[in-house]
Design an enzyme around this catalytic site. Structure first.
Site, PDB file in Angstrom:
ATOM      1  N   GLU A  90       1.052   3.193  -8.957  1.00 55.07           N
ATOM      2  CA  GLU A  90       1.496   4.569  -9.145  1.00 55.07           C
ATOM      3  C   GLU A  90       2.288   4.754 -10.431  1.00 55.07           C
ATOM      4  O   GLU A  90       2.830   3.806 -11.010  1.00 55.07           O
ATOM      5  CB  GLU A  90       2.303   5.035  -7.935  1.00 55.07           C
ATOM      6  CG  GLU A  90       3.470   4.162  -7.550  1.00 55.07           C
ATOM      7  CD  GLU A  90       4.010   4.565  -6.176  1.00 55.07           C
ATOM      8  OE1 GLU A  90       3.569   3.965  -5.180  1.00 55.07           O
ATOM      9  OE2 GLU A  90       4.859   5.459  -6.104  1.00 55.07           O
ATOM     10  N   CYS A 333      10.310   4.006  -5.643  1.00 54.17           N
ATOM     11  CA  CYS A 333       9.321   3.018  -6.084  1.00 54.17           C
ATOM     12  C   CYS A 333       8.398   2.570  -4.972  1.00 54.17           C
ATOM     13  O   CYS A 333       8.835   2.109  -3.941  1.00 54.17           O
ATOM     14  CB  CYS A 333      10.025   1.768  -6.566  1.00 54.17           C
ATOM     15  SG  CYS A 333      11.112   2.069  -7.878  1.00 54.17           S
TER      16      CYS A 333
HETATM   17  N1  SAH Z   1      11.577  -4.569 -11.051  1.00 57.98           N
HETATM   18  C1  SAH Z   1      12.289  -3.768 -11.988  1.00 57.98           C
HETATM   19  C2  SAH Z   1      11.695  -2.397 -12.223  1.00 57.98           C
HETATM   20  C3  SAH Z   1      11.125  -1.624 -11.066  1.00 57.98           C
HETATM   21  S1  SAH Z   1      12.213  -0.842  -9.949  1.00 57.98           S
HETATM   22  C4  SAH Z   1      13.727  -3.661 -11.589  1.00 57.98           C
HETATM   23  O1  SAH Z   1      14.112  -4.226 -10.578  1.00 57.98           O
HETATM   24  O2  SAH Z   1      14.509  -3.082 -12.323  1.00 57.98           O
HETATM   25  C5  SAH Z   1      12.944   0.510 -10.776  1.00 57.98           C
HETATM   26  C6  SAH Z   1      14.350   0.850 -10.269  1.00 57.98           C
HETATM   27  O3  SAH Z   1      14.310   1.506  -8.980  1.00 57.98           O
HETATM   28  C7  SAH Z   1      15.206  -0.402 -10.065  1.00 57.98           C
HETATM   29  O4  SAH Z   1      16.507  -0.134 -10.536  1.00 57.98           O
HETATM   30  C8  SAH Z   1      15.188  -0.549  -8.565  1.00 57.98           C
HETATM   31  O5  SAH Z   1      16.239  -1.358  -8.141  1.00 57.98           O
HETATM   32  C9  SAH Z   1      15.230   0.893  -8.111  1.00 57.98           C
HETATM   33  N2  SAH Z   1      14.837   1.132  -6.724  1.00 57.98           N
HETATM   34  C10 SAH Z   1      13.905   0.523  -5.994  1.00 57.98           C
HETATM   35  N3  SAH Z   1      13.850   1.015  -4.746  1.00 57.98           N
HETATM   36  C11 SAH Z   1      14.778   1.981  -4.674  1.00 57.98           C
HETATM   37  C12 SAH Z   1      15.227   2.856  -3.649  1.00 57.98           C
HETATM   38  N4  SAH Z   1      14.706   2.829  -2.420  1.00 57.98           N
HETATM   39  N5  SAH Z   1      16.207   3.718  -3.961  1.00 57.98           N
HETATM   40  C13 SAH Z   1      16.765   3.754  -5.194  1.00 57.98           C
HETATM   41  N6  SAH Z   1      16.392   2.957  -6.198  1.00 57.98           N
HETATM   42  C14 SAH Z   1      15.419   2.071  -5.944  1.00 57.98           C
END
Ligand code: SAH
Length: 345
Positions: A90, A333
């Site tokens: 996505e 995400c």
């Molecule tokens: N793997 C990388 C990039 C992808 S995630 C990373 O960890 O940075 C992108 C961002 O969304 C990251 O900061 C992640 O921690 C956050 N994220 C993932 N799931 C989330 C959720 N349920 N609520 C808020 N932020 C979330």
């Protein structure tokens, strides 16, 4: 297996086409078409025989838009992209005052195992190639048409960019190519959960992208509860790598911090965070946790978020609360792909 033409740099394309007996000028023509998102059919200034030959050996555009979900609340659009092997990832297109920004995926799923993240629930299926990442941008541009073009990119969709290091770095160089999309690296953010040796390696590439660190906790005890990566690289090592990155590149670093009820969101946690990052050229991006069905973690209340922000500000830490966009279309995400897999999208 078919090659993906969009994976190639202009020089690689040149070598490949010369191997097919083509004149040197051909590479630029093909490169320019590809980076406009064109298919072989549209490349009318190429000889038909060459187009046929290429179609046998290589994908032109390796992906297509599988489905589009425009938000009813704002200008945000969520895409499901179908990759050539049927996998789905996505992307999210957001409209800001400075233009269009696209959030892209770097892997199908993710293996990092963060407790709050929907992308990681089924592990990592495979990494995306550089051309597949580029294709996410090209397809968004085609979708926009006359309305505009993607000018900013964030690597914050599914996947851990630094776990797909070589392809991501190749993508960054390709998307910045003056003969291609020519998007400024300063307009690109790379987000990582904190693979320390790769942060150090990235520093050496001398690419002026913005580094975003998904911190989400002020200490290892809390971080280990929600991010398995903290067991391998503790916060002090992460901070050392970040400090060195900032010192070497002169670029401000961004810390992502999702506020989770009780776990990491009290004023004491905010003060502990301030202490950890004090003196560093940085900004804190507070994210109200997106609720994920499969996770027991609860989002902090709006009041808790505001208090956390105010506490950081009182400590003179630059911070903002991330504006929620497209919350009605599976903002967090990996949620949309997951729903698609479950047949609910
Ligand atoms: N793997 C990388 C990039 C992808 S995630 C990373 O960890 O940075 C992108 C961002 O969304 C990251 O900061 C992640 O921690 C956050 N994220 C993932 N799931 C989330 C959720 N349920 N609520 C808020 N932020 C979330």
């Amino acid at each position: 297996m078919k090659k993906i033409l969009l994976d190639m740099t202009l020089d690689e394309l040149k070598a490949y086409l010369m191997g097919l007996g083509q004149p040197a000028f051909r590479a630029k023509q093909v490169f320019s078409w590809l980076h406009k998102g064109a298919s072989y059919d549209e490349m009318r200034n190429l000889p038909a025989a060459l187009r046929e030959k290429l179609a046998e050996e290589c994908y032109d555009q390796p992906s297509q838009i599988h489905d589009v979900f425009p938000s009813q609340k704002d200008d945000t659009v969520k895409f499901l992209y179908a990759l050539h092997d049927g996998n789905i990832v996505e992307g999210v297109l957001m409209h800001y005052h400075y233009g269009y920004s696209l959030c892209i995926s770097t892997q199908v799923g993710c293996k990092m195992g963060c407790a709050f993240c929907a992308s990681t629930l089924n592990g990592c299926v495979r990494s995306l190639s550089a051309g597949e990442m580029l294709s996410e941008v090209l397809l968004a541009n085609r979708y926009l048409g006359e309305k505009g073009k993607v000018g900013h990119i964030v690597l914050m969709g599914s996947g851990e960019p630094l776990d797909n290091y070589d392809n991501v770095v190749r993508f960054l160089r390709l998307v910045n190519d003056p003969d291609g999309l020519n998007i400024s690296l300063r307009n690109i953010s790379l987000s990582t959960c904190g693979l320390v040796p790769r942060i150090e390696k990235l520093k050496e590439e001398k690419l002026p992208v913005t580094l975003s660190i998904s911190l989400h906790a002020p200490n290892d005890t809390i971080r280990k509860q929600i991010m398995p990566v903290a067991n391998t690289w503790p916060i002090n090592e992460l901070m050392q790598a970040v400090r060195s990155y900032v010192a070497d590149t002169g670029r401000r670093v961004v810390f992502e911090y999702a506020l989770i009820d009780k776990l990491n969101s009290t004023p004491e946690h905010a003060r502990e965070l301030s202490k950890l990052i004090r003196g560093l050229q940085c900004h804190v991006n507070l994210i109200p946790l997106n609720y994920v069905e499969e996770s027991p973690l609860i989002p902090a209340s709006p009041k808790t978020v505001q208090t956390f922000l105010a506490t950081l500000e009182a400590e003179h830490i630059s911070a903002t609360v991330r504006r929620e966009m497209g919350s009605d279309i599976g903002g967090a995400c990996g949620q949309l792909r997951r729903r698609h897999l479950e047949g609910k999208a």
